[in-house]
Design a protein around this motif. Structure first.
Motif, PDB file in Angstrom:
ATOM      1  N   MET A 236      30.816   9.717   6.958  1.00 53.88           N
ATOM      2  CA  MET A 236      31.473   8.650   7.722  1.00 53.88           C
ATOM      3  C   MET A 236      32.742   8.200   6.996  1.00 53.88           C
ATOM      4  SD  MET A 236      31.095   6.779  10.490  1.00 53.88           S
ATOM      5  CE  MET A 236      31.881   5.356  11.222  1.00 53.88           C
ATOM      6  N   LYS A 237      33.808   7.983   7.734  1.00 53.12           N
ATOM      7  CA  LYS A 237      35.047   7.493   7.142  1.00 53.12           C
ATOM      8  C   LYS A 237      34.999   5.960   7.077  1.00 53.12           C
ATOM      9  CE  LYS A 237      37.684  11.316   9.151  1.00 53.12           C
ATOM     10  NZ  LYS A 237      38.723  11.679  10.146  1.00 53.12           N
ATOM     11  N   LEU A 238      35.242   5.422   5.887  1.00 51.47           N
ATOM     12  CA  LEU A 238      35.259   3.985   5.686  1.00 51.47           C
ATOM     13  C   LEU A 238      36.660   3.553   5.312  1.00 51.47           C
ATOM     14  CD1 LEU A 238      32.177   4.788   5.094  1.00 51.47           C
ATOM     15  CD2 LEU A 238      32.116   2.698   3.743  1.00 51.47           C
ATOM     16  N   TYR A 239      37.138   2.522   5.970  1.00 55.58           N
ATOM     17  CA  TYR A 239      38.400   1.908   5.582  1.00 55.58           C
ATOM     18  C   TYR A 239      38.051   0.500   5.116  1.00 55.58           C
ATOM     19  CZ  TYR A 239      43.462   2.337   5.376  1.00 55.58           C
ATOM     20  OH  TYR A 239      44.755   2.485   4.925  1.00 55.58           O
ATOM     21  N   ILE A 240      38.147   0.288   3.817  1.00 56.24           N
ATOM     22  CA  ILE A 240      37.771  -1.000   3.236  1.00 56.24           C
ATOM     23  C   ILE A 240      39.049  -1.782   2.950  1.00 56.24           C
ATOM     24  CG2 ILE A 240      36.617  -2.116   1.298  1.00 56.24           C
ATOM     25  CD1 ILE A 240      34.620   0.143   1.304  1.00 56.24           C
ATOM     26  N   VAL A 241      39.112  -2.987   3.520  1.00 55.81           N
ATOM     27  CA  VAL A 241      40.378  -3.719   3.559  1.00 55.81           C
ATOM     28  C   VAL A 241      40.228  -5.140   3.008  1.00 55.81           C
ATOM     29  CG1 VAL A 241      42.278  -4.496   5.038  1.00 55.81           C
ATOM     30  CG2 VAL A 241      41.004  -2.418   5.644  1.00 55.81           C
ATOM     31  N   ASN A 242      41.124  -5.476   2.095  1.00 49.83           N
ATOM     32  CA  ASN A 242      41.357  -6.874   1.726  1.00 49.83           C
ATOM     33  C   ASN A 242      42.545  -7.310   2.568  1.00 49.83           C
ATOM     34  OD1 ASN A 242      41.071  -9.284   0.335  1.00 49.83           O
ATOM     35  ND2 ASN A 242      42.278  -8.615  -1.430  1.00 49.83           N
TER      36      ASN A 242
ATOM     37  N   ALA B 203      26.995   2.776   7.276  1.00 46.83           N
ATOM     38  CA  ALA B 203      27.774   4.009   7.414  1.00 46.83           C
ATOM     39  C   ALA B 203      26.865   5.183   7.764  1.00 46.83           C
ATOM     40  CB  ALA B 203      28.545   4.293   6.128  1.00 46.83           C
ATOM     41  N   ASN B 204      25.705   5.253   7.110  1.00 47.96           N
ATOM     42  CA  ASN B 204      24.747   6.332   7.400  1.00 47.96           C
ATOM     43  C   ASN B 204      24.270   6.270   8.841  1.00 47.96           C
ATOM     44  OD1 ASN B 204      24.924   7.186   4.745  1.00 47.96           O
ATOM     45  ND2 ASN B 204      23.031   6.163   4.091  1.00 47.96           N
ATOM     46  N   ALA B 205      23.945   5.045   9.314  1.00 50.65           N
ATOM     47  CA  ALA B 205      23.440   4.873  10.685  1.00 50.65           C
ATOM     48  C   ALA B 205      24.506   5.239  11.715  1.00 50.65           C
ATOM     49  CB  ALA B 205      22.976   3.435  10.883  1.00 50.65           C
ATOM     50  N   LEU B 206      25.738   4.788  11.494  1.00 50.72           N
ATOM     51  CA  LEU B 206      26.808   5.089  12.436  1.00 50.72           C
ATOM     52  C   LEU B 206      27.131   6.583  12.458  1.00 50.72           C
ATOM     53  CD1 LEU B 206      29.218   2.090  11.668  1.00 50.72           C
ATOM     54  CD2 LEU B 206      27.782   2.381  13.696  1.00 50.72           C
TER      55      LEU B 206
ATOM     56  N   GLY C  74      24.451   8.188  14.536  1.00 51.20           N
ATOM     57  CA  GLY C  74      24.197   7.553  15.828  1.00 51.20           C
ATOM     58  C   GLY C  74      22.893   6.795  15.915  1.00 51.20           C
ATOM     59  N   SER C  75      22.362   6.333  14.757  1.00 48.65           N
ATOM     60  CA  SER C  75      21.106   5.571  14.753  1.00 48.65           C
ATOM     61  C   SER C  75      21.332   4.138  15.230  1.00 48.65           C
ATOM     62  CB  SER C  75      20.510   5.541  13.342  1.00 48.65           C
ATOM     63  OG  SER C  75      20.161   6.826  12.914  1.00 48.65           O
ATOM     64  N   ASN C  76      20.273   3.493  15.636  1.00 50.23           N
ATOM     65  CA  ASN C  76      20.318   2.091  16.029  1.00 50.23           C
ATOM     66  C   ASN C  76      20.586   1.241  14.792  1.00 50.23           C
ATOM     67  OD1 ASN C  76      19.874  -0.520  16.918  1.00 50.23           O
ATOM     68  ND2 ASN C  76      18.155   0.050  18.230  1.00 50.23           N
ATOM     69  N   ILE C  77      21.623   0.420  14.820  1.00 51.40           N
ATOM     70  CA  ILE C  77      21.961  -0.353  13.625  1.00 51.40           C
ATOM     71  C   ILE C  77      20.958  -1.478  13.363  1.00 51.40           C
ATOM     72  CG2 ILE C  77      24.414   0.172  13.809  1.00 51.40           C
ATOM     73  CD1 ILE C  77      24.802  -2.731  14.807  1.00 51.40           C
ATOM     74  N   ALA C  78      20.009  -1.676  14.260  1.00 52.55           N
ATOM     75  CA  ALA C  78      18.965  -2.667  14.008  1.00 52.55           C
ATOM     76  C   ALA C  78      18.149  -2.312  12.773  1.00 52.55           C
ATOM     77  CB  ALA C  78      18.049  -2.780  15.224  1.00 52.55           C
TER      78      ALA C  78
END
Length: 491
Positions: free
Chosen positions: A1-7, A146-149, A152-156
């Protein structure tokens, strides 16, 4: 998963907004903290196999337009955006999230930090552009999300978030606090890969410096302290002495211009045995000759430990003295005694350690007399440097609940900072107005720093240490306009 971490960007036209300071603001001294909590989460996600982009907009004074442009250059396809936020910048950060959602409608936006941890439902309710907020410590939460997205898992199933399901806002199971902090990558290694050290400044430290955490959680119960009450809890967890000293070694070998490490733990000295082990290893490896360091050190630290710290390269300690009134200290559950302060300061001076003392007015029970007692104590202790601030109660703290319940606080988050991004005072007491609290702190700073004896002392210290003189001049250059003018503006 691509993460964009922003301040995110905030008040760039006025300076560098230090979002992860305990009181976020464009500081009067020009200090800018490294966004360490975002850094640790990003480094951990990278370690766990995710692709990470990192943007610290305040470090480069990037505007909203510049920040969005940079993100567009790097963000391709679906992203998980992790945005740091704070109480003063909350509404601006949410507007930034809305613009990201317009540009990347298929992406997921997560807000993290002390404010969403304290008020997750309220924070999420401000805008549907924000898909979820993290509650508490978020390193593992970001990875699980990130793993769930990705699959495609349920983020619950993701622990530690508050999210929107249709028109309903839901909380998931809490995320347990991370126990083995040695699992976290070195912040300094991530800093080397993604950031520029000269963008950051800590007024008490030799410039440039590196900031790190060696532990999380604080066993003490001060009613005003935000991180233990909203994110990291009161159970003290620490990296091993070996792991901490390994990072010092990494810094020494990879940052030739860095001569000081800032240990940002709420209470680095909570475990004496661990502190002594760290000191011993620093001496054994000769790192005490290469790097100086400073830390927060609670009153009660004994002389033996101070001596060991000095030998290991510690230059300065930062105690939260807060007040010269024992009743005030009891009211804020500080757990210290006024009569112990002089012994602590005398021992530190005897050990050769400099001291930056922190004082705060506006606490429960404060009067003009107790404020004067605080200033009298500060002048008597005569530490190397000192700060005087009105209390700023943040959501999630016991002191915030006290202020809110009694109607002592301005509840508009935008008012936590002035238009220029500097600290604002949102508190007023029945017998002490906002203006009186501000004027007292202005007066206390002038009274403290403009003493002839103090100025001569600073010159003497500077002659012995050119690096310290350089640091002092840089900090004074920013602070002087606040020292030499009377406080006139209503806040």
């Amino acid at each position: 998963m691509k993460l964009y971490i922003v301040n995110p960007p905030f008040k760039a036209e006025y300076g560098k907004f230090s979002r992860e300071s305990r009181s976020p603001a464009v500081t009067k001294s020009g200090a800018l903290y490294y966004p360490l909590w975002l850094i640790y989460a990003a480094a951990y996600a990278q370690k766990m196999g995710h692709e990470v982009y990192f943007l610290d907009a305040p470090a480069k004074r990037k505007t909203e337009e510049q920040s969005l442009s940079e993100i567009q250059e790097n963000a391709k396809g679906e992203q998980l955006f992790v945005l740091g936020t704070s109480t003063p910048s909350l509404k601006s950060d949410i507007r930034f999230a809305e613009k990201l959602k317009e540009l990347f409608p298929e992406s997921f936006i997560l807000l993290v930090g002390t404010h969403p941890s304290a008020l997750p439902e309220e924070t999420l309710g401000f805008s549907k552009a924000v898909d979820a907020v993290a509650i508490g410590e978020f390193d593992n939460t970001v990875v699980e999300l990130a793993n769930a997205l990705e699959v495609g898992s349920n983020i619950a199933s993701v622990r530690g978030i508050c999210y929107r399901s249709g028109d309903t806002i839901m909380r998931t199971t809490p995320m347990p606090l991370m126990k083995n902090l040695d699992e976290l990558p070195f912040a300094s290694q991530f800093i080397k890969e993604h950031l520029e050290i000269k963008d950051y400044f800590f007024a008490a430290a030799t410039y440039p410096s590196i900031q790190v955490f060696t532990g999380r959680g604080c066993p003490f119960r001060c009613t005003f302290c935000v991180y233990p009450q909203t994110m990291h809890g009161h159970a003290f967890r620490a990296r091993s002495a070996q792991n901490v000293v390994d990072e010092f070694q990494y810094i020494a070998e990879n940052f030739p211009t860095v001569h000081e490490v800032v240990i940002e733990d709420d209470t680095f000295t909570a475990n004496k045995k661990r502190v002594l082990n760290i000191c011993q290893l620093l001496v054994e490896r000769g790192l005490n000759k290469r790097l100086k360091w400073l830390c927060n050190a609670r009153v009660g630290l004994d002389f033996e430990t101070m001596q060991a710290m000095k030998k290991a390269g510690c230059r300065l300690i930062i105690p939260g003295i807060e007040s010269g009134s024992q009743q005030i200290l009891d009211n804020i559950k500080k757990g210290t005694r006024v009569e112990l302060f002089k012994e602590y300061v005398d021992n530190a001076k005897k050990a050769g350690l400099l001291i930056h003392a922190c004082y705060m007015v506006g606490n429960p029970g404060e009067t003009k007399q107790t404020m004067q007692e605080t200033l009298d104590l500060a002048l008597k202790l005569n530490t190397d440097t000192a700060q005087f601030f009105p209390l700023i109660p943040y959501p999630g703290t016991e002191i915030y609940n006290w202020a809110k319940e009694n109607g002592y606080i301005e509840l508009d988050y935008d008012k936590y900072c002035k238009e220029d991004g500097t600290h604002n005072t949102v508190l007023s007491l029945p017998d002490l107005s906002t203006q009186e609290l501000v004027e007292f702190c202005d007066y206390a700073r002038r009274r403290y720093y403009l003493r002839v004896g103090y100025i001569l002392h600073r010159l003497y210290v500077g002659l012995k240490s050119p690096q310290d003189l350089k640091r002092s001049i840089k900090a004074f250059g920013r602070l002087r306009k606040y020292l030499f003018k009377q406080s006139r503006d209503k806040v």
